[in-house]
Scaffold this motif. Structure first.
Motif, PDB file in Angstrom:
ATOM      1  N   LEU A  68       1.935   0.429  -1.789  1.00  4.31           N
ATOM      2  CA  LEU A  68       1.211   0.394  -0.455  1.00  4.31           C
ATOM      3  C   LEU A  68       0.517  -0.852  -0.241  1.00  4.31           C
ATOM      4  O   LEU A  68      -0.242  -1.441  -1.205  1.00  4.31           O
ATOM      5  CB  LEU A  68       0.353   1.683  -0.450  1.00  4.31           C
ATOM      6  CG  LEU A  68       0.561   2.809   0.048  1.00  4.31           C
ATOM      7  CD1 LEU A  68      -0.363   4.154  -0.112  1.00  4.31           C
ATOM      8  CD2 LEU A  68       0.976   2.829   1.547  1.00  4.31           C
ATOM      9  N   GLY A 115      -2.425  -0.133   4.529  1.00  5.56           N
ATOM     10  CA  GLY A 115      -1.804   0.846   4.564  1.00  5.56           C
ATOM     11  C   GLY A 115      -0.813   1.061   5.758  1.00  5.56           C
ATOM     12  O   GLY A 115      -0.527   2.037   6.388  1.00  5.56           O
ATOM     13  N   CYS A 141       4.943   1.273   3.296  1.00  8.11           N
ATOM     14  CA  CYS A 141       4.950   1.948   1.863  1.00  8.11           C
ATOM     15  C   CYS A 141       6.307   1.838   1.326  1.00  8.11           C
ATOM     16  O   CYS A 141       7.394   2.195   1.973  1.00  8.11           O
ATOM     17  CB  CYS A 141       4.876   3.492   2.285  1.00  8.11           C
ATOM     18  SG  CYS A 141       4.547   4.543   0.737  1.00  8.11           S
TER      19      CYS A 141
END
Length: 352
Positions: A93, A97, A100
Protein backbone atom coordinates in the motif's frame (compact mmCIF):
# COMPACT_ATOMS: atom_id res chain seq x y z
CA UNK A 1 -5.14 -16.12 8.38
CA UNK A 2 -2.01 -14.80 10.09
CA UNK A 3 -0.99 -11.44 8.67
CA UNK A 4 1.74 -8.91 9.44
CA UNK A 5 1.53 -5.21 8.49
CA UNK A 6 4.79 -3.25 8.19
CA UNK A 7 5.18 0.54 8.40
CA UNK A 8 8.27 2.79 8.31
CA UNK A 9 6.94 6.33 8.80
CA UNK A 10 4.42 8.26 10.88
CA UNK A 11 2.00 8.52 7.95
CA UNK A 12 2.36 4.81 7.23
CA UNK A 13 1.81 4.04 10.92
CA UNK A 14 -1.52 5.87 10.93
CA UNK A 15 -2.69 3.91 7.89
CA UNK A 16 -1.35 0.72 9.47
CA UNK A 17 -3.50 1.18 12.59
CA UNK A 18 -6.52 2.07 10.46
CA UNK A 19 -6.08 -1.08 8.39
CA UNK A 20 -5.48 -3.24 11.46
CA UNK A 21 -8.72 -2.02 13.05
CA UNK A 22 -10.74 -2.65 9.90
CA UNK A 23 -9.17 -6.08 9.36
CA UNK A 24 -9.90 -7.27 12.89
CA UNK A 25 -13.46 -5.94 12.65
CA UNK A 26 -14.20 -7.57 9.27
CA UNK A 27 -12.28 -10.82 9.84
CA UNK A 28 -12.11 -11.48 13.61
CA UNK A 29 -10.79 -14.98 12.97
CA UNK A 30 -7.58 -13.51 11.49
CA UNK A 31 -4.48 -12.86 13.58
CA UNK A 32 -3.12 -9.45 12.58
CA UNK A 33 0.19 -8.11 13.90
CA UNK A 34 1.85 -4.75 13.28
CA UNK A 35 5.57 -4.14 12.89
CA UNK A 36 6.88 -0.56 13.01
CA UNK A 37 10.42 0.56 12.15
CA UNK A 38 10.57 4.33 12.45
CA UNK A 39 12.99 6.63 14.31
CA UNK A 40 10.27 9.20 14.90
CA UNK A 41 8.14 6.57 16.67
CA UNK A 42 10.67 5.14 19.15
CA UNK A 43 7.98 3.87 21.52
CA UNK A 44 6.61 1.55 18.81
CA UNK A 45 9.69 0.90 16.69
CA UNK A 46 11.24 -2.58 16.56
CA UNK A 47 14.78 -3.00 17.86
CA UNK A 48 15.63 -5.45 15.07
CA UNK A 49 16.19 -4.30 11.52
CA UNK A 50 13.24 -4.37 9.16
CA UNK A 51 14.99 -7.06 7.13
CA UNK A 52 15.28 -9.26 10.22
CA UNK A 53 11.60 -8.74 11.03
CA UNK A 54 10.59 -9.67 7.50
CA UNK A 55 12.81 -12.75 7.59
CA UNK A 56 11.19 -13.97 10.80
CA UNK A 57 7.68 -13.47 9.44
CA UNK A 58 8.17 -14.64 5.86
CA UNK A 59 7.99 -18.38 6.51
CA UNK A 60 5.39 -18.14 9.29
CA UNK A 61 2.73 -15.65 8.18
CA UNK A 62 0.09 -16.21 5.51
CA UNK A 63 0.29 -12.60 4.35
CA UNK A 64 2.67 -9.63 4.57
CA UNK A 65 1.41 -6.10 3.94
CA UNK A 66 3.94 -3.29 3.39
CA UNK A 67 2.90 0.35 3.64
CA UNK A 68 5.38 2.34 1.59
CA UNK A 69 7.25 2.09 -1.70
CA UNK A 70 6.93 -1.14 -3.71
CA UNK A 71 10.68 -1.07 -4.40
CA UNK A 72 11.47 -1.22 -0.68
CA UNK A 73 9.13 -4.19 -0.27
CA UNK A 74 10.79 -5.98 -3.20
CA UNK A 75 14.26 -5.56 -1.69
CA UNK A 76 13.07 -6.72 1.73
CA UNK A 77 11.44 -9.94 0.55
CA UNK A 78 13.97 -10.82 -2.18
CA UNK A 79 16.38 -12.84 0.04
CA UNK A 80 13.55 -15.04 1.29
CA UNK A 81 11.74 -15.92 -1.92
CA UNK A 82 11.19 -19.64 -2.47
CA UNK A 83 8.32 -21.01 -4.55
CA UNK A 84 4.80 -19.78 -5.16
CA UNK A 85 3.46 -22.91 -3.47
CA UNK A 86 5.04 -21.80 -0.18
CA UNK A 87 5.63 -18.04 -0.31
CA UNK A 88 3.12 -15.87 1.59
CA UNK A 89 0.85 -13.35 -0.06
CA UNK A 90 2.63 -9.98 -0.27
CA UNK A 91 0.67 -6.76 -0.75
CA UNK A 92 1.94 -3.17 -0.91
CA UNK A 93 0.00 0.00 0.00
CA UNK A 94 1.27 3.50 -0.67
CA UNK A 95 1.26 5.81 2.37
CA UNK A 96 -1.69 7.78 0.99
CA UNK A 97 -3.78 4.63 0.80
CA UNK A 98 -4.56 5.23 -2.88
CA UNK A 99 -3.21 2.06 -4.44
CA UNK A 100 -3.07 -1.53 -3.17
CA UNK A 101 -0.67 -3.72 -5.16
CA UNK A 102 -0.66 -7.50 -5.25
CA UNK A 103 3.10 -8.08 -5.34
CA UNK A 104 3.72 -11.78 -4.71
CA UNK A 105 1.75 -15.07 -4.67
CA UNK A 106 -1.25 -13.51 -6.34
CA UNK A 107 -3.10 -16.79 -6.87
CA UNK A 108 -1.55 -19.57 -4.78
CA UNK A 109 -1.00 -17.31 -1.78
CA UNK A 110 -4.17 -15.27 -2.23
CA UNK A 111 -2.49 -11.86 -2.67
CA UNK A 112 -4.86 -10.82 -5.48
CA UNK A 113 -7.92 -11.50 -3.37
CA UNK A 114 -6.31 -9.84 -0.34
CA UNK A 115 -5.38 -6.74 -2.36
CA UNK A 116 -8.98 -6.39 -3.53
CA UNK A 117 -10.24 -6.83 0.03
CA UNK A 118 -7.84 -4.30 1.56
CA UNK A 119 -8.60 -1.84 -1.24
CA UNK A 120 -12.30 -2.13 -0.47
CA UNK A 121 -11.72 -1.61 3.25
CA UNK A 122 -9.72 1.61 2.88
CA UNK A 123 -11.05 2.99 -0.41
CA UNK A 124 -7.94 2.24 -2.52
CA UNK A 125 -7.54 1.07 -6.11
CA UNK A 126 -6.47 -2.61 -6.32
CA UNK A 127 -3.57 -3.18 -8.70
CA UNK A 128 -3.59 -6.75 -10.08
CA UNK A 129 -1.12 -7.67 -12.82
CA UNK A 130 -1.42 -11.45 -13.23
CA UNK A 131 -2.31 -12.38 -16.80
CA UNK A 132 -5.38 -14.49 -16.09
CA UNK A 133 -6.88 -11.74 -13.92
CA UNK A 134 -6.04 -9.09 -16.49
CA UNK A 135 -7.81 -11.16 -19.15
CA UNK A 136 -10.63 -12.24 -16.83
CA UNK A 137 -9.73 -15.93 -17.29
CA UNK A 138 -9.75 -18.99 -15.02
CA UNK A 139 -6.67 -19.30 -12.79
CA UNK A 140 -6.01 -22.88 -11.73
CA UNK A 141 -3.74 -22.00 -8.80
CA UNK A 142 -6.33 -19.66 -7.31
CA UNK A 143 -9.04 -22.29 -7.83
CA UNK A 144 -6.81 -24.83 -6.06
CA UNK A 145 -6.13 -22.49 -3.12
CA UNK A 146 -9.79 -21.66 -2.56
CA UNK A 147 -10.75 -25.34 -2.58
CA UNK A 148 -7.74 -26.66 -0.62
CA UNK A 149 -6.56 -28.74 -3.58
CA UNK A 150 -2.91 -29.78 -3.84
CA UNK A 151 -1.25 -28.91 -7.16
CA UNK A 152 0.91 -31.91 -8.03
CA UNK A 153 2.88 -30.31 -10.90
CA UNK A 154 3.49 -26.56 -10.97
CA UNK A 155 4.98 -26.64 -14.47
CA UNK A 156 1.81 -28.30 -15.72
CA UNK A 157 -0.23 -25.68 -13.85
CA UNK A 158 1.59 -23.00 -15.85
CA UNK A 159 0.73 -24.86 -19.04
CA UNK A 160 -2.96 -24.94 -18.08
CA UNK A 161 -2.87 -21.14 -17.81
CA UNK A 162 -1.07 -20.87 -21.16
CA UNK A 163 -3.71 -23.03 -22.85
CA UNK A 164 -6.54 -20.90 -21.43
CA UNK A 165 -4.88 -17.57 -22.22
CA UNK A 166 -4.24 -18.70 -25.81
CA UNK A 167 -7.85 -19.71 -26.25
CA UNK A 168 -7.45 -23.49 -26.28
CA UNK A 169 -9.84 -25.77 -24.46
CA UNK A 170 -8.93 -27.41 -21.14
CA UNK A 171 -10.99 -30.44 -20.16
CA UNK A 172 -12.12 -31.13 -16.59
CA UNK A 173 -12.81 -34.43 -14.85
CA UNK A 174 -13.50 -34.70 -11.12
CA UNK A 175 -14.16 -37.24 -8.40
CA UNK A 176 -15.65 -34.40 -6.34
CA UNK A 177 -18.94 -32.67 -7.08
CA UNK A 178 -18.26 -29.31 -8.71
CA UNK A 179 -20.50 -26.35 -7.94
CA UNK A 180 -20.89 -23.04 -9.69
CA UNK A 181 -20.73 -22.08 -13.34
CA UNK A 182 -17.96 -23.68 -15.39
CA UNK A 183 -15.50 -20.88 -16.28
CA UNK A 184 -14.85 -19.99 -19.91
CA UNK A 185 -12.10 -22.13 -21.38
CA UNK A 186 -13.06 -25.24 -19.39
CA UNK A 187 -15.32 -28.11 -20.50
CA UNK A 188 -16.43 -31.39 -18.94
CA UNK A 189 -14.52 -34.42 -20.15
CA UNK A 190 -16.91 -37.36 -20.43
CA UNK A 191 -15.04 -39.92 -22.55
CA UNK A 192 -12.98 -41.46 -19.74
CA UNK A 193 -9.38 -40.59 -19.02
CA UNK A 194 -8.04 -43.74 -20.66
CA UNK A 195 -9.34 -42.43 -24.00
CA UNK A 196 -7.80 -38.97 -23.70
CA UNK A 197 -5.83 -37.71 -26.65
CA UNK A 198 -2.25 -37.06 -25.54
CA UNK A 199 -2.39 -33.51 -26.91
CA UNK A 200 -5.49 -32.58 -24.94
CA UNK A 201 -5.00 -30.73 -21.65
CA UNK A 202 -6.93 -32.28 -18.77
CA UNK A 203 -7.54 -30.88 -15.31
CA UNK A 204 -8.20 -33.88 -13.07
CA UNK A 205 -9.54 -33.40 -9.53
CA UNK A 206 -9.01 -36.74 -7.85
CA UNK A 207 -7.83 -38.43 -4.68
CA UNK A 208 -6.88 -41.47 -6.76
CA UNK A 209 -3.54 -41.63 -8.55
CA UNK A 210 -3.68 -42.01 -12.31
CA UNK A 211 -1.46 -44.49 -14.20
CA UNK A 212 1.59 -42.73 -15.63
CA UNK A 213 0.51 -43.65 -19.16
CA UNK A 214 -2.50 -41.33 -18.78
CA UNK A 215 -0.64 -38.39 -17.27
CA UNK A 216 0.63 -36.64 -20.40
CA UNK A 217 -0.81 -33.12 -20.44
CA UNK A 218 -2.80 -33.87 -17.28
CA UNK A 219 -2.70 -31.72 -14.16
CA UNK A 220 -3.84 -33.56 -11.04
CA UNK A 221 -5.40 -31.56 -8.21
CA UNK A 222 -5.68 -33.57 -5.00
CA UNK A 223 -8.53 -32.87 -2.56
CA UNK A 224 -8.03 -33.53 1.15
CA UNK A 225 -11.10 -35.72 1.65
CA UNK A 226 -9.77 -39.12 2.75
CA UNK A 227 -10.00 -40.22 6.38
CA UNK A 228 -7.78 -43.01 7.69
CA UNK A 229 -9.25 -45.25 10.38
CA UNK A 230 -6.61 -47.04 12.48
CA UNK A 231 -6.65 -49.81 15.03
CA UNK A 232 -3.51 -50.99 16.79
CA UNK A 233 -2.12 -52.67 19.88
CA UNK A 234 -0.93 -50.58 22.80
CA UNK A 235 2.61 -49.34 22.29
CA UNK A 236 2.61 -49.62 18.49
CA UNK A 237 5.35 -47.37 17.12
CA UNK A 238 4.88 -44.39 14.87
CA UNK A 239 6.95 -46.16 12.21
CA UNK A 240 4.68 -49.23 12.16
CA UNK A 241 1.62 -47.05 11.83
CA UNK A 242 3.23 -45.01 9.06
CA UNK A 243 4.18 -48.16 7.13
CA UNK A 244 0.67 -49.57 7.45
CA UNK A 245 -1.04 -46.39 6.26
CA UNK A 246 1.44 -45.95 3.41
CA UNK A 247 0.87 -49.52 2.19
CA UNK A 248 -2.89 -49.17 2.33
CA UNK A 249 -2.86 -45.89 0.43
CA UNK A 250 -0.49 -47.34 -2.15
CA UNK A 251 -2.60 -50.47 -2.70
CA UNK A 252 -5.70 -48.33 -3.18
CA UNK A 253 -3.86 -45.81 -5.42
CA UNK A 254 -4.73 -42.94 -3.06
CA UNK A 255 -2.57 -39.82 -2.92
CA UNK A 256 -0.90 -39.43 0.48
CA UNK A 257 -1.79 -35.74 0.35
CA UNK A 258 -5.50 -36.64 0.11
CA UNK A 259 -5.49 -37.66 3.79
CA UNK A 260 -7.23 -35.04 5.91
CA UNK A 261 -7.68 -36.87 9.22
CA UNK A 262 -6.91 -40.00 11.25
CA UNK A 263 -9.56 -41.61 13.45
CA UNK A 264 -9.75 -44.37 16.03
CA UNK A 265 -11.48 -45.41 19.28
CA UNK A 266 -11.12 -43.25 22.40
CA UNK A 267 -9.12 -46.03 24.05
CA UNK A 268 -6.33 -44.85 21.71
CA UNK A 269 -6.57 -41.11 22.35
CA UNK A 270 -3.31 -41.18 24.33
CA UNK A 271 -1.55 -43.67 22.06
CA UNK A 272 1.92 -42.16 21.56
CA UNK A 273 2.58 -43.74 18.16
CA UNK A 274 -0.68 -42.51 16.68
CA UNK A 275 -0.26 -39.02 18.13
CA UNK A 276 3.31 -38.79 16.82
CA UNK A 277 2.30 -40.01 13.37
CA UNK A 278 -0.50 -37.43 13.09
CA UNK A 279 1.75 -34.64 14.34
CA UNK A 280 4.40 -35.56 11.77
CA UNK A 281 1.84 -35.62 8.94
CA UNK A 282 0.12 -32.46 10.12
CA UNK A 283 -3.36 -34.01 10.26
CA UNK A 284 -5.87 -34.01 13.14
CA UNK A 285 -6.45 -37.16 15.20
CA UNK A 286 -9.96 -37.74 16.52
CA UNK A 287 -11.47 -40.57 18.51
CA UNK A 288 -14.93 -41.99 19.22
CA UNK A 289 -16.38 -43.95 22.10
CA UNK A 290 -17.40 -47.58 21.56
CA UNK A 291 -21.04 -46.46 21.84
CA UNK A 292 -20.55 -43.94 19.04
CA UNK A 293 -18.78 -46.51 16.88
CA UNK A 294 -21.61 -48.98 17.37
CA UNK A 295 -24.00 -46.47 15.78
CA UNK A 296 -21.98 -46.11 12.57
CA UNK A 297 -24.11 -46.94 9.52
CA UNK A 298 -22.91 -49.53 7.02
CA UNK A 299 -21.60 -53.05 6.65
CA UNK A 300 -18.35 -53.58 8.52
CA UNK A 301 -15.83 -56.29 9.26
CA UNK A 302 -16.18 -58.10 12.57
CA UNK A 303 -13.69 -59.53 15.02
CA UNK A 304 -14.70 -61.30 18.23
CA UNK A 305 -11.29 -60.53 19.77
CA UNK A 306 -11.54 -56.81 18.95
CA UNK A 307 -15.07 -56.68 20.38
CA UNK A 308 -13.91 -58.27 23.64
CA UNK A 309 -11.13 -55.70 24.01
CA UNK A 310 -12.87 -52.55 22.76
CA UNK A 311 -16.59 -53.26 22.97
CA UNK A 312 -17.05 -52.86 19.21
CA UNK A 313 -16.47 -55.49 16.47
CA UNK A 314 -14.33 -53.23 14.24
CA UNK A 315 -12.54 -50.01 15.09
CA UNK A 316 -10.81 -48.80 11.92
CA UNK A 317 -13.76 -49.02 9.50
CA UNK A 318 -16.33 -47.51 11.84
CA UNK A 319 -14.09 -44.67 13.01
CA UNK A 320 -13.17 -43.79 9.42
CA UNK A 321 -16.81 -43.65 8.34
CA UNK A 322 -17.88 -41.58 11.36
CA UNK A 323 -15.04 -39.08 10.96
CA UNK A 324 -15.65 -38.73 7.22
CA UNK A 325 -19.43 -38.59 7.54
CA UNK A 326 -19.15 -40.55 4.31
CA UNK A 327 -18.57 -44.02 2.99
CA UNK A 328 -15.78 -46.59 2.98
CA UNK A 329 -13.21 -46.52 0.22
CA UNK A 330 -11.37 -49.50 1.59
CA UNK A 331 -12.41 -52.15 4.11
CA UNK A 332 -10.06 -53.25 6.90
CA UNK A 333 -6.52 -54.20 5.91
CA UNK A 334 -4.08 -55.71 8.41
CA UNK A 335 -0.37 -54.86 8.31
CA UNK A 336 1.81 -56.37 11.02
CA UNK A 337 -0.87 -55.96 13.67
CA UNK A 338 -2.06 -52.51 12.53
CA UNK A 339 -5.53 -52.35 10.98
CA UNK A 340 -6.29 -49.63 8.44
CA UNK A 341 -9.47 -48.59 6.63
CA UNK A 342 -10.16 -45.61 4.38
CA UNK A 343 -13.29 -43.48 3.98
CA UNK A 344 -14.07 -40.45 1.84
CA UNK A 345 -15.90 -37.33 2.99
CA UNK A 346 -19.42 -37.25 1.63
CA UNK A 347 -19.54 -33.46 1.87
CA UNK A 348 -16.39 -32.92 -0.17
CA UNK A 349 -16.84 -30.55 -3.11
CA UNK A 350 -15.06 -27.91 -5.19
CA UNK A 351 -16.54 -24.56 -6.15
CA UNK A 352 -15.74 -22.50 -9.23
Amino acid sequence: MEAVIFSCSQKAYLLQKRLEGKWVLEQPESEVRCKVKCKSLPEFSEEKSLKECVGECFSQADALVFIGAAGIAVRLIAPFLGHKSKDPAVVVLDEQGKFCISLLSGHAGGANELARQIAEWIGAVPVITTATDREGKFAVDEFARKNALLITDWEMAKQVSVEILEGRKVWVDSELPLEGEMPAGLSWYQDGIAKKNAKEMLLLISYHKVPASFLENTLCLVPKVVVVGVGCRRGTTKEKIADAVRLCLSEERIWTDAVCMVASIDLKKEEAGLIAYCREKGVPFITFSSEELQKAAGEFSSSHFVEEVTGVPCVCERSAVLAAEGELLCHKRVYDGVTVALAVKQKGKAVF
